[in-house]
Design a protein around this motif. Structure first.
Motif, mmCIF file in Angstrom:
data_model
loop_
_atom_site.group_PDB
_atom_site.id
_atom_site.type_symbol
_atom_site.label_atom_id
_atom_site.label_comp_id
_atom_site.label_asym_id
_atom_site.label_seq_id
_atom_site.Cartn_x
_atom_site.Cartn_y
_atom_site.Cartn_z
ATOM 1 N N VAL A 21 -4.249 18.637 -27.745
ATOM 2 C CA VAL A 21 -3.989 18.764 -26.302
ATOM 3 C C VAL A 21 -3.738 17.389 -25.697
ATOM 4 N N GLY A 22 -3.216 17.382 -24.516
ATOM 5 C CA GLY A 22 -2.966 16.133 -23.816
ATOM 6 C C GLY A 22 -4.252 15.444 -23.405
ATOM 7 N N GLU A 23 -4.094 14.202 -22.986
ATOM 8 C CA GLU A 23 -5.256 13.391 -22.618
ATOM 9 C C GLU A 23 -6.054 13.999 -21.467
ATOM 10 N N GLY A 24 -5.365 14.592 -20.499
ATOM 11 C CA GLY A 24 -6.054 15.191 -19.354
ATOM 12 C C GLY A 24 -6.923 16.362 -19.753
ATOM 13 N N VAL A 25 -6.400 17.253 -20.591
ATOM 14 C CA VAL A 25 -7.178 18.408 -21.062
ATOM 15 C C VAL A 25 -8.332 17.934 -21.933
ATOM 16 N N ALA A 26 -8.066 16.955 -22.793
ATOM 17 C CA ALA A 26 -9.129 16.418 -23.647
ATOM 18 C C ALA A 26 -10.259 15.837 -22.801
ATOM 19 N N LEU A 27 -9.911 15.156 -21.717
ATOM 20 C CA LEU A 27 -10.923 14.557 -20.849
ATOM 21 C C LEU A 27 -11.714 15.630 -20.110
ATOM 22 N N VAL A 28 -11.014 16.557 -19.445
ATOM 23 C CA VAL A 28 -11.685 17.542 -18.604
ATOM 24 C C VAL A 28 -12.431 18.578 -19.433
ATOM 25 N N VAL A 29 -11.758 19.167 -20.417
ATOM 26 C CA VAL A 29 -12.386 20.231 -21.202
ATOM 27 C C VAL A 29 -13.260 19.667 -22.316
ATOM 28 N N GLY B 141 -8.337 11.569 -10.220
ATOM 29 C CA GLY B 141 -8.465 13.020 -10.083
ATOM 30 C C GLY B 141 -8.970 13.672 -11.361
ATOM 31 N N LEU B 142 -8.436 13.248 -12.509
ATOM 32 C CA LEU B 142 -8.900 13.795 -13.791
ATOM 33 C C LEU B 142 -10.349 13.395 -14.056
ATOM 34 N N PHE B 143 -10.696 12.177 -13.674
ATOM 35 C CA PHE B 143 -12.073 11.708 -13.850
ATOM 36 C C PHE B 143 -13.037 12.568 -13.041
ATOM 37 N N LEU C 154 -15.717 24.674 -30.703
ATOM 38 C CA LEU C 154 -14.699 24.686 -29.650
ATOM 39 C C LEU C 154 -14.038 23.317 -29.483
ATOM 40 N N LEU C 155 -14.806 22.243 -29.602
ATOM 41 C CA LEU C 155 -14.226 20.910 -29.509
ATOM 42 C C LEU C 155 -13.307 20.649 -30.705
ATOM 43 N N GLY C 156 -13.698 21.159 -31.876
ATOM 44 C CA GLY C 156 -12.824 21.045 -33.041
ATOM 45 C C GLY C 156 -11.510 21.772 -32.820
ATOM 46 N N VAL C 157 -11.567 22.997 -32.275
ATOM 47 C CA VAL C 157 -10.351 23.759 -31.988
ATOM 48 C C VAL C 157 -9.493 22.994 -30.979
ATOM 49 N N LEU C 158 -10.104 22.511 -29.920
ATOM 50 C CA LEU C 158 -9.382 21.763 -28.890
ATOM 51 C C LEU C 158 -8.692 20.540 -29.490
ATOM 52 N N ALA D 178 -14.397 16.171 -23.087
ATOM 53 C CA ALA D 178 -15.487 15.271 -22.675
ATOM 54 C C ALA D 178 -16.303 15.867 -21.538
ATOM 55 N N GLY D 179 -15.627 16.527 -20.594
ATOM 56 C CA GLY D 179 -16.337 17.074 -19.439
ATOM 57 C C GLY D 179 -17.090 18.348 -19.750
ATOM 58 N N LEU D 180 -16.367 19.453 -19.842
ATOM 59 C CA LEU D 180 -17.004 20.759 -20.008
ATOM 60 C C LEU D 180 -17.826 20.855 -21.295
ATOM 61 N N LEU D 181 -17.202 20.571 -22.433
ATOM 62 C CA LEU D 181 -17.928 20.706 -23.700
ATOM 63 C C LEU D 181 -18.951 19.596 -23.895
ATOM 64 N N GLY D 182 -18.679 18.421 -23.340
ATOM 65 C CA GLY D 182 -19.665 17.336 -23.391
ATOM 66 C C GLY D 182 -20.921 17.680 -22.604
ATOM 67 N N GLY D 183 -20.731 18.323 -21.460
ATOM 68 C CA GLY D 183 -21.882 18.761 -20.668
ATOM 69 C C GLY D 183 -22.585 19.960 -21.280
ATOM 70 N N PHE D 184 -21.814 20.793 -21.963
ATOM 71 C CA PHE D 184 -22.359 22.006 -22.571
ATOM 72 C C PHE D 184 -23.248 21.684 -23.778
#
Length: 120
Positions: free
Chosen positions: A56-64, A4-6, A47-51, A66-72
């Motif tokens: 944050v937990g592994e789920g937030v790190a993955l979604v926000v 689900g997180l993936f 923003l990734l530095g702030v995060l 790697a996902g959101l900021l990685g795509g951004f």
């Protein structure tokens, strides 16, 4: 790995890429220079530095992260923009784009990390 997180990370990456595309086009039209990707990469690094500083937990790190900021953010767009500037005989601007993006984005990541750690 949590499937689900993936999936959320994949969707967030698509959202980040779409936001990057819209923001890059908007900034390029307003400023009339290829600064959109520069601004995007610096802001995303911050923003990734702030995060990361928030620890944050592994789920937030993955979604926000790697996902959101990685795509951004994107290195490939910096590369293509620099090549296009070189082909337009704007070699100085191309070099400034490469070095400036790297130096300023790393500085932004450091500042964001420091801020995130200070808040926590």
């Amino acid at each position: 790995m949590n499937v689900g997180l993936f999936v959320l990370a994949a969707v967030a990456g698509g959202v980040g890429a779409a936001v990057r595309y819209v923001l890059d086009n908007l900034l390029t039209r307003v400023v009339r220079a290829p600064w959109g990707i520069f601004v995007i990469n610096v802001c995303g690094s911050f923003l990734l530095g702030v995060l990361t500083g928030f620890q944050v937990g592994e789920g937030v790190a993955l979604v926000v992260g790697a996902g959101l900021l990685g795509g951004f953010t994107t290195f490939s767009a910096v590369s293509v923009t620099s090549v296009l500037l070189s082909e337009e005989q704007r070699t100085g601007l191309a070099l400034m784009n490469v070095l400036g993006t790297f130096i300023v984005a790393v500085g932004a990541a450091w500042g964001g990390l420091a801020l995130g750690q200070a808040i926590v």
